[in-house]
Design a protein around this motif. Structure first.
Motif, PDB file in Angstrom:
ATOM      1  N   MET A   5       0.830  -1.204   0.000  1.00 58.13           N
ATOM      2  CA  MET A   5       0.000   0.000   0.000  1.00 58.13           C
ATOM      3  C   MET A   5       0.857   1.243   0.000  1.00 58.13           C
ATOM      4  O   MET A   5       0.544   2.234  -0.631  1.00 58.13           O
ATOM      5  N   LYS A  24      -1.682   6.932   4.062  1.00 58.08           N
ATOM      6  CA  LYS A  24      -1.725   8.358   3.737  1.00 58.08           C
ATOM      7  C   LYS A  24      -3.182   8.763   3.672  1.00 58.08           C
ATOM      8  O   LYS A  24      -3.969   8.125   2.998  1.00 58.08           O
ATOM      9  N   SER A  25      -3.551   9.804   4.387  1.00 62.85           N
ATOM     10  CA  SER A  25      -4.946  10.225   4.371  1.00 62.85           C
ATOM     11  C   SER A  25      -4.981  11.746   4.351  1.00 62.85           C
ATOM     12  O   SER A  25      -3.957  12.386   4.191  1.00 62.85           O
ATOM     13  N   THR A  26      -6.163  12.292   4.468  1.00 64.40           N
ATOM     14  CA  THR A  26      -6.301  13.753   4.508  1.00 64.40           C
ATOM     15  C   THR A  26      -7.005  14.136   5.786  1.00 64.40           C
ATOM     16  O   THR A  26      -8.026  13.555   6.127  1.00 64.40           O
ATOM     17  N   ALA A 107      -9.868  21.740   1.558  1.00 63.56           N
ATOM     18  CA  ALA A 107      -9.500  20.394   1.119  1.00 63.56           C
ATOM     19  C   ALA A 107      -8.714  19.623   2.169  1.00 63.56           C
ATOM     20  O   ALA A 107      -8.637  18.410   2.094  1.00 63.56           O
ATOM     21  N   ILE A 147      -4.857  19.971  -6.893  1.00 59.21           N
ATOM     22  CA  ILE A 147      -5.135  18.817  -6.028  1.00 59.21           C
ATOM     23  C   ILE A 147      -3.919  18.441  -5.197  1.00 59.21           C
ATOM     24  O   ILE A 147      -3.852  17.375  -4.611  1.00 59.21           O
TER      25      ILE A 147
ATOM     26  N   THR B  94     -11.994  17.681  -0.513  1.00 61.44           N
ATOM     27  CA  THR B  94     -11.238  16.479  -0.147  1.00 61.44           C
ATOM     28  C   THR B  94     -11.746  15.281  -0.932  1.00 61.44           C
ATOM     29  O   THR B  94     -10.962  14.493  -1.463  1.00 61.44           O
ATOM     30  N   GLU B  97     -10.511  15.504  -4.451  1.00 62.08           N
ATOM     31  CA  GLU B  97      -9.081  15.231  -4.552  1.00 62.08           C
ATOM     32  C   GLU B  97      -8.786  13.755  -4.452  1.00 62.08           C
ATOM     33  O   GLU B  97      -7.973  13.203  -5.205  1.00 62.08           O
ATOM     34  N   HIS B  98      -9.443  13.085  -3.513  1.00 64.87           N
ATOM     35  CA  HIS B  98      -9.214  11.659  -3.364  1.00 64.87           C
ATOM     36  C   HIS B  98      -9.665  10.906  -4.605  1.00 64.87           C
ATOM     37  O   HIS B  98      -9.011   9.964  -5.043  1.00 64.87           O
ATOM     38  N   GLN B 101      -7.133  11.322  -7.269  1.00 65.93           N
ATOM     39  CA  GLN B 101      -5.920  10.558  -7.037  1.00 65.93           C
ATOM     40  C   GLN B 101      -6.169   9.065  -7.089  1.00 65.93           C
ATOM     41  O   GLN B 101      -5.241   8.276  -6.956  1.00 65.93           O
ATOM     42  N   HIS B 133     -10.821   7.493   4.357  1.00 69.74           N
ATOM     43  CA  HIS B 133     -10.076   8.744   4.290  1.00 69.74           C
ATOM     44  C   HIS B 133      -8.699   8.525   3.700  1.00 69.74           C
ATOM     45  O   HIS B 133      -7.954   9.470   3.476  1.00 69.74           O
ATOM     46  N   ASN B 134      -8.333   7.265   3.479  1.00 67.96           N
ATOM     47  CA  ASN B 134      -6.983   6.978   3.027  1.00 67.96           C
ATOM     48  C   ASN B 134      -6.865   7.099   1.526  1.00 67.96           C
ATOM     49  O   ASN B 134      -7.845   7.052   0.791  1.00 67.96           O
ATOM     50  N   ILE B 135      -5.622   7.288   1.077  1.00 66.30           N
ATOM     51  CA  ILE B 135      -5.328   7.331  -0.346  1.00 66.30           C
ATOM     52  C   ILE B 135      -4.385   6.182  -0.641  1.00 66.30           C
ATOM     53  O   ILE B 135      -3.335   6.106  -0.009  1.00 66.30           O
ATOM     54  N   PRO B 136      -4.600   5.299  -1.567  1.00 64.87           N
ATOM     55  CA  PRO B 136      -5.797   5.175  -2.381  1.00 64.87           C
ATOM     56  C   PRO B 136      -6.915   4.462  -1.611  1.00 64.87           C
ATOM     57  O   PRO B 136      -6.660   3.488  -0.932  1.00 64.87           O
ATOM     58  N   LYS B 139      -7.875   0.404  -1.377  1.00 68.05           N
ATOM     59  CA  LYS B 139      -6.980  -0.575  -0.771  1.00 68.05           C
ATOM     60  C   LYS B 139      -7.202  -0.717   0.734  1.00 68.05           C
ATOM     61  O   LYS B 139      -6.721  -1.646   1.361  1.00 68.05           O
ATOM     62  N   TYR B 140      -7.914   0.237   1.320  1.00 72.29           N
ATOM     63  CA  TYR B 140      -8.121   0.196   2.756  1.00 72.29           C
ATOM     64  C   TYR B 140      -9.528  -0.277   3.115  1.00 72.29           C
ATOM     65  O   TYR B 140      -9.879  -0.326   4.281  1.00 72.29           O
TER      66      TYR B 140
END
Lengths: 454, 482
Positions: A5, A24-26, A107, A147, B94, B97-98, B101, B133-136, B139-140
């Motif tokens: 991941m 990784k999150s926001t 954001a 972004i 947000t 954006e996610h 991405q 809330h995770n990127i990507p 996968k979570y």
């Protein structure tokens, strides 16, 4: 080992790294931002595009310092920073000369969760200064600024439940002072109190009226703007710790009233230059000073943006440490404010004509004074100050940068972070002149950490 | 005037049959009294056992059997909704954006999502589960993440409920959980039984796959189970939708809608046959399923694989039309139970005129405001609420609870009705005796209704709206630019 991941998200650390980033999150603020809010960056901010600021604060394990409470207090403090959670966009007309504007679109900031495979004490004893960058994740802007998050917060948990909080941001938004004060506000929010250094957002702080005729180019900045890209020598960092008695020993050998910053800047300048040919005459050193309180109409300490001024100090290196330190002190106290405004005006005019941003820190050797920052006041748990603070300014290639920071001991003690070409760093770390007052290398180069004692 | 109306409702609408019986008894008593004392005594002397049987024992037996066979009244002791945490907030920027991405979303789909969010009626404070809330994101969205979301939402709501009602977990005899798209083993009821040490002989049911209207299905099931449980039993009903495992990773536009609209939420309600400390009385639950014989209704909300094999929920373009028809079917059955006689007569006349005499008149929409004070319409989306407001001729204030819940919490599926009820109470608009109509829509295509009556309004605004109620109602623009 980097997880699948982590690789997918592009945040894996290098092979052999003791830090694993796994998510990784926001992070969003608690209260939504009023729609339509924008913040225009000043000419000084726009000029810093090539640089990034990295700050790492280490905290020992304590009740209340844990991932979820930290994320909650982060969301709360972000409500005070609508620009931090916004995104960069070009001004009207989309022309390059229009500068960056922050669109406060709520954001959020990127957050990275990480784990370190060692305890905090092991890390502090054995980590090299370059390894410390693993604790402050950053992404370059790329092709889509809208972004792209300008801020990255990394929470790294050590095996003994200690934490390293890393903040990386573009210098467009924050200089090291503003970044440090963000930690202060965050720590205050975590303790459920308020920080005296709330962010002060005021775009017109560095506004200049358009000049009738093009302003004259300040010689130093003009030279930076036309400097050839420096050689691709790898840079490496090291951190020196000067305990209080070492500083006292150092200062006692100099003229009275010498400031610690001048003493250390002079010391390192002399030792770095000692490797070169011994030329006669005056040499120049660039000093990077926080101008918030040096202005006639001082800005609040919490001013959000870059207020770094680069000025040249001259001294004859053969006149000895004492004289050089005195020369630096004289320069620091007597920098005229007109110099700052001349620089701002020139940068503004240059930007309006479409000039591209250039490297501001360097390529010549630069010494930055950050020892006035209340970094060790950022207590997430009342009474528990950070175990150590690390600071870097990325993009300072060439001869390098020396940053003077406060130290955990407080008042007289100092930490000095040097980022120099690799062999210069290695040489400085072994330099007896630097170490003879009682200083220690606490985060050396990768080569050093193996051979370093204690 | 309202006292008269309440009395009229209570007597004429709710209790017609006993009323008729009482009238008959009174009439016979009057007739009996007309006989006079001499005739009465002579009548009594001529009494034979068979007269006693038919005159006394039989009617008494009929009355007793009637009273025993009457369904037990079911009460809502209290309910609690999951208070969404600030750290889970997902602003539009947000979310976009996610999505941008995400490696699986192409640019055409991204251009579709943007205006959709702006017109959706959602606000900037809706929440997604921590895993999303995770990127990507995809996968979570794991099984562990789904369990974590369920536990976070449901344990929090149940803790709240137990604290409000003061009831001990081992007093709960019935447990019904509905969660449409997440069905692990051991089941969700087992997770709750384990966590709260519920009784070993608990009657538990896990309802999966029943869609957004499952909240009222669970209430109906709990009501039925309470009829056969000992008098005074308590039933815990938990409604939630776990969205972590259902993130659609394809590019089919009709299947991207749930990603954009569904948000985290859940509610727990305690029902009982004992009126002690009860806050509402459940008057009716009416369930309608229009899927039989109507392919469009059956396929309206359909879980399927897209061309690439990604599983998602496909929402048909005819959703509004089908919802309208399902509502009509449901009204036809709940109308006679709740509407005053005049409205029923007018509706019946209009129906007969249209169906039998084929008169070209508009169908008469019964005025449900005469039957209910508050309306909780499933906040499935802005279009659903608009459609229902039009179909039922409701005012803006009557649909305010639904619109504001959609704005603040998004589409929380089966629990959205409870958030809307919490809105009405947090605003202080609930009074003793007020009637509430909950309407849920869901896949199938189902339309379920429940009619409640308030016994005690909430004492304060504590609940999921505690931190935001002072900012509501907000004006929701057609397009929310940010």
């Amino acid at each position: 080992m980097p997880t699948a991941m982590a690789t997918a998200a592009g945040m894996a650390t290098g092979p052999g790294s003791r830090v694993t980033r796994y998510a990784k999150s926001t992070a969003a603020s608690v209260t939504p931002v009023r729609p339509g809010k924008t913040h225009t960056l000043s000419a000084l901010d726009n000029a810093m595009e090539r640089h990034a600021v990295h700050l790492v604060l280490y905290y020992r394990a304590a009740p209340g310092v844990d991932r979820d409470p930290l994320k909650e207090s982060l969301s709360e403090v972000l409500s005070l920073y609508p620009t931090m959670v916004g995104r960069l966009t070009r001004g009207e007309g989309d022309a390059p000369g229009s500068g960056w504007i922050v669109k406060c679109n709520d954001a959020g900031v990127r957050m990275v969760d990480a784990r370190a495979a060692v305890t905090l004490d092991e890390w502090l004893a054995t980590a090299s200064a370059d390894e410390e960058i693993d604790l402050a994740y950053f992404e370059q802007m790329g092709s889509e600024p809208y972004i792209w998050s300008p801020f990255y917060v990394q929470l790294t948990e050590f095996t003994d439940k200690s934490y390293a909080l890393g903040l990386s941001c573009t210098h467009l938004h924050n200089d090291p002072t503003a970044a440090a004060l963000f930690f202060h506000c965050w720590a205050a929010a975590h303790r459920r109190s308020t920080s005296p250094y709330s962010p002060f957002l005021h775009s017109p702080s560095f506004a200049v009226s358009p000049a009738a005729s093009p302003p004259p180019a300040p010689p130093m900045l003009a030279a930076k703007s036309t400097a050839a890209p420096p050689s691709a020598d790898a840079m490496s960092s090291a951190t020196f710790h000067f305990p209080a008695d070492a500083m006292r020993a150092l200062l006692s050998s100099l003229e009275p009233e010498t400031t610690p910053f001048a003493a250390l800047a002079a010391l390192f300048w002399l030792r770095v230059a000692a490797a070169g040919t011994a030329e006669e005459g005056e040499k120049d050193l660039t000093l990077a000073l926080d101008f918030r309180k040096k202005m006639h109409a001082p800005l609040p300490t919490g001013y959000y943006g870059s207020a770094v001024h680069f000025t040249r100090a001259s001294a004859d290196l053969s006149s000895g440490l004492s004289a050089v330190a005195a020369a630096l002190d004289r320069r620091v106290t007597s920098v005229p404010e007109e110099e700052l405004w001349a620089a701002v005006e020139w940068l503004h005019a240059r930007q309006a004509e479409g000039g591209e941003p250039f490297q501001m820190y360097g390529p010549e050797l630069t010494c930055m004074a950050l020892d006035h920052l209340p970094l060790y006041g950022a207590e997430f748990v009342a009474g528990e100050q950070p175990a150590r603070v690390a600071c870097r300014v990325a993009g300072a290639v060439g001869e390098g940068i020396v940053i003077v920071l406060p130290a955990a001991e407080g008042d007289a003690a100092r930490d000095v972070v040097v980022t120099l070409p690799a062999e210069a760093t290695a040489r400085i770390c072994r330099d007896d002149e630097v170490l003879r007052y009682g200083a220690k290398v606490v985060a050396g180069t990768k080569v050093e950490t193996g051979a370093k004692a204690k | 005037m309202s006292l008269l109306k309440a009395a009229y409702q209570r007597i004429m609408v709710d209790n017609l049959q006993p009323l008729v019986l009482v009238h008959l008894l009174a009439a016979s008593l009057v007739a009996l009294l007309r006989f006079g004392p001499d005739e009465l005594s002579s009548l009594l002397r001529e009494l034979q056992p068979v007269h006693l049987f038919f005159g006394g024992f039989l009617p008494a037996a009929v009355v007793i059997v009637y009273l025993m066979l009457r369904p037990r009244a079911v009460y809502l002791v209290d309910y609690a909704c999951f208070r969404t945490p600030h750290t889970s907030r997902v602003p539009f920027a947000t979310f976009l954006e996610h999505s941008k991405q995400s490696p699986t979303l192409n640019s055409r789909s991204f251009r579709f999502i943007s205006p959709l969010l702006e017109r959706s009626g959602l606000g900037e404070e809706t929440c997604l589960p921590p895993a999303q809330h995770n990127i990507p994101t995809h996968k979570y969205c794991t099984l562990d993440g789904a369990r974590a979301e369920f536990e976070l939402v449901v344990f929090s709501a149940i803790d709240d409920l137990l604290a409000k009602t003061g009831i001990a977990p081992d007093a709960i005899g019935i447990l019904v959980v509905n969660c449409s798209l997440f069905c692990p083993t051991p089941s969700l009821v087992d997770i709750i039984v384990r966590r709260y040490n519920l009784r070993r002989d608990i009657r538990s049911m896990n309802l999966a796959g029943m869609g957004c209207s499952a909240g009222l299905i669970s209430v109906g099931l709990a009501r039925n189970l309470l009829q056969v449980a000992p008098q005074g039993s308590h039933a815990l009903v938990v409604s939630t939708e776990t969205i972590t495992p259902n993130y659609y990773v394809g590019n089919e536009r009709a299947m991207l809608l749930p990603n954009c609209l569904f948000r985290v939420g859940g509610a727990a309600a305690l029902l009982s046959t004992s009126p002690v400390n009860a806050r509402f009385r459940l008057n009716h639950v009416v369930r309608t399923n229009t899927g039989a014989g109507d392919d469009n209704a059956y396929r309206c909300v359909f879980q399927e694989e897209d061309d690439e094999g990604n599983v998602g929920i496909n929402l048909s373009k005819d959703l509004m039309v089908i919802a309208g028809k399902a509502l009509e079917a449901n009204i036809t059955r709940i109308g006679p139970l709740v509407l005053p006689l005049r409205e029923q007569l007018l509706f019946a006349i209009s129906l007969v005129a249209r169906k039998v005499f084929r008169a070209r008149i508009k169908p008469y929409i019964p005025n449900f405001s005469k039957a209910f004070k508050h309306f909780c319409i499933h906040a499935g989306g802005r279009a659903v609420i608009d459609e229902l407001q039009k179909s039922l001729s409701l005012s803006d204030e009557q649909v305010e609870a639904s619109r504001m819940t959609l704005h603040r919490f998004g589409n929380t599926s089966s629990s959205s009705l409870w958030y809307e009820l919490a809105y009405v109470e947090a605003k202080g608009r609930m009074r003793k005796g007020d009637r509430v109509w909950m309407i849920g829509f869901g896949s199938g295509f189902k339309c379920n209704s429940a009619a409640w009556e308030c016994i005690h309004p909430a004492p304060n605004a504590d609940g999921p709206w505690a931190t935001s109620i002072h900012r509501y109602p907000v004006l929701i623009p057609d397009v929310l630019k940010h």
